[in-house]
Scaffold this motif. Structure first.
Motif: not given
Lengths: 264, 118
Positions: A110, A114, A239, A242, B21-22, B24-26, B29, B32, B78-81, B84
């Motif tokens: 986590f 962050l 990556l 995780h 992929h133009g 970019h996603h953030i 928190p 999360y 967490f791994m943003h897939v 992506q």
């Protein structure tokens, strides 16, 4: 071309870019090309470079899946062959410590997530703090693991010449509510503990490598390397971290939990 | 994403003018935090379920189902897939698919070697 200087020695230019710290935008003589030092010239856009990096990192993680997968498969097969031995030896693992470690590792992941966010929004101090917290929880995990291994050592449950099957052939003498195993099946508990140490040990080795990398990343983050839009090392390390997390998410139920229910 | 742009923009062989992929996603928190909470709840459920004697082979099935759910949550967020490009999504999917094929084929071999000999 009016500008011959740019063509005389391209290596000089690359060198010049590499040395620039901290990262900043550069505009060439024609004022047309904005180059960031972290943006390699063979990529069309920064996004393309970022995607190529993620892609490469995922290819590496796939080899890691296959690596751990071999051990998971061995576990699956031997559990089917020597089920009674796997049940009693699994019951000797400390579920409380395993569950605590799962929570510790999730917390570490986590904070890592962050940290990636902090790098994206360019908050340097927050990034450093998150990386430190990730490291602290990673070390806490290894600390708990140390006490688990120590307990196994004291009970002679480490495979090898000092391994003892006494607890499994004569559970009553150890106040265990288990059915005694025949000596040949009791020997197979060694296979469970061998796999337990191979899998958790390999996982712990990945954690140790990760913590070493975290020290290095924290130091670089502290110097401001990742707070000006260059987040690839943080993102790719995230990556990896995780992934190590996910391996444990499977190790915990397989080793500690799924054999537990036959005991009352 | 390519399906959101018009046809001529999507027709971009080198994927440069309007890359898929133009954007970019953030991940925020707060998101999360939800993921973190879900993972901790999943851990609590799986520990609790291990001490309940369920019929048949349900215990390992439920434990593994929870583990898979948690792993998917980690991979997606967490791994943003989830955010992506399709290339990365396909890579991740192909990796797990290949892994399952390898496990299945090897297990079939081990299980069928002594078929009918017991």
């Amino acid at each position: 071309m009016a500008n011959t200087v740019a063509h005389t020695n391209p290596l000089d230019k690359v060198d010049h870019l590499e040395k620039l710290m901290p990262h900043e935008s550069i505009i060439n003589e024609e004022g047309e090309h904005v180059v960031l030092p972290q943006h390699r010239h063979h990529f069309e856009t920064e996004e393309q470079q970022r995607e190529a990096g993620s892609f490469g990192m995922w290819l590496f993680l796939l080899t890691e899946i296959m690596f751990f997968g071999g051990m998971f498969f061995a576990y699956l097969l031997y559990r089917n062959w020597y089920y009674p031995a796997f049940v009693v030896s699994s019951n000797q693992l400390n579920v409380g410590m395993g569950a605590a470690n799962t929570a510790i590792l999730i917390t570490s992941g986590f904070f890592m997530a962050l940290g990636v966010w902090a790098a994206e929004v360019r908050k340097k101090n927050l990034l450093v703090l998150m990386l430190i917290l990730t490291t602290v929880f990673g070390c806490a995990f290894l600390g708990v693991k140390y006490f688990e291994y120590k307990e196994k050592y004291e009970l002679h449950h480490i495979p090898g010449s000092s391994f003892s099957t006494a607890m499994f052939t004569n559970p009553g003498a150890y106040h265990l509510k288990e059915e005694p195993l025949a000596p040949d099946m009791a020997e197979k508990t060694q296979i469970f503990f061998f796999l337990y140490f191979a899998m958790t040990g390999m996982h712990a080795l990945h954690m140790i490598i990760g913590i070493v990398l975290l020290f290095w990343l924290t130091w670089r983050a502290h110097k401001g390397a990742f707070s000006s839009g260059y987040v690839a090392p943080i993102e790719n390390f995230g990556l990896y971290w995780h992934f190590v997390d996910i391996v444990w998410l499977f190790l915990f139920p397989l080793l500690y939990l799924i054999n537990r229910h036959p005991v009352h | 994403m390519a399906h959101e742009v018009s046809h001529d923009q999507a027709h971009d062989p080198s994927n440069v003018v309007n890359p898929e992929h133009g954007e970019h996603h953030i991940v925020s928190p707060l998101q999360y935090c939800f993921v973190f909470g879900a993972l901790l709840i999943g851990t609590a459920i799986t520990v609790g379920a291990a001490f309940v004697d369920l019929p048949g082979v349900l215990n390992p099935v439920i434990a593994l189902a929870i583990a898979c759910t948690k792993a998917v949550i980690v991979i997606l967020f967490f791994m943003h897939v989830k955010y992506q490009s399709r290339l990365v999504k396909l890579t991740v999917g192909a990796g797990f698919f290949t892994f399952i094929v390898l496990i299945t084929m090897t297990l079939l071999d081990y299980m069928s070697r002594a078929w009918g000999m017991w």
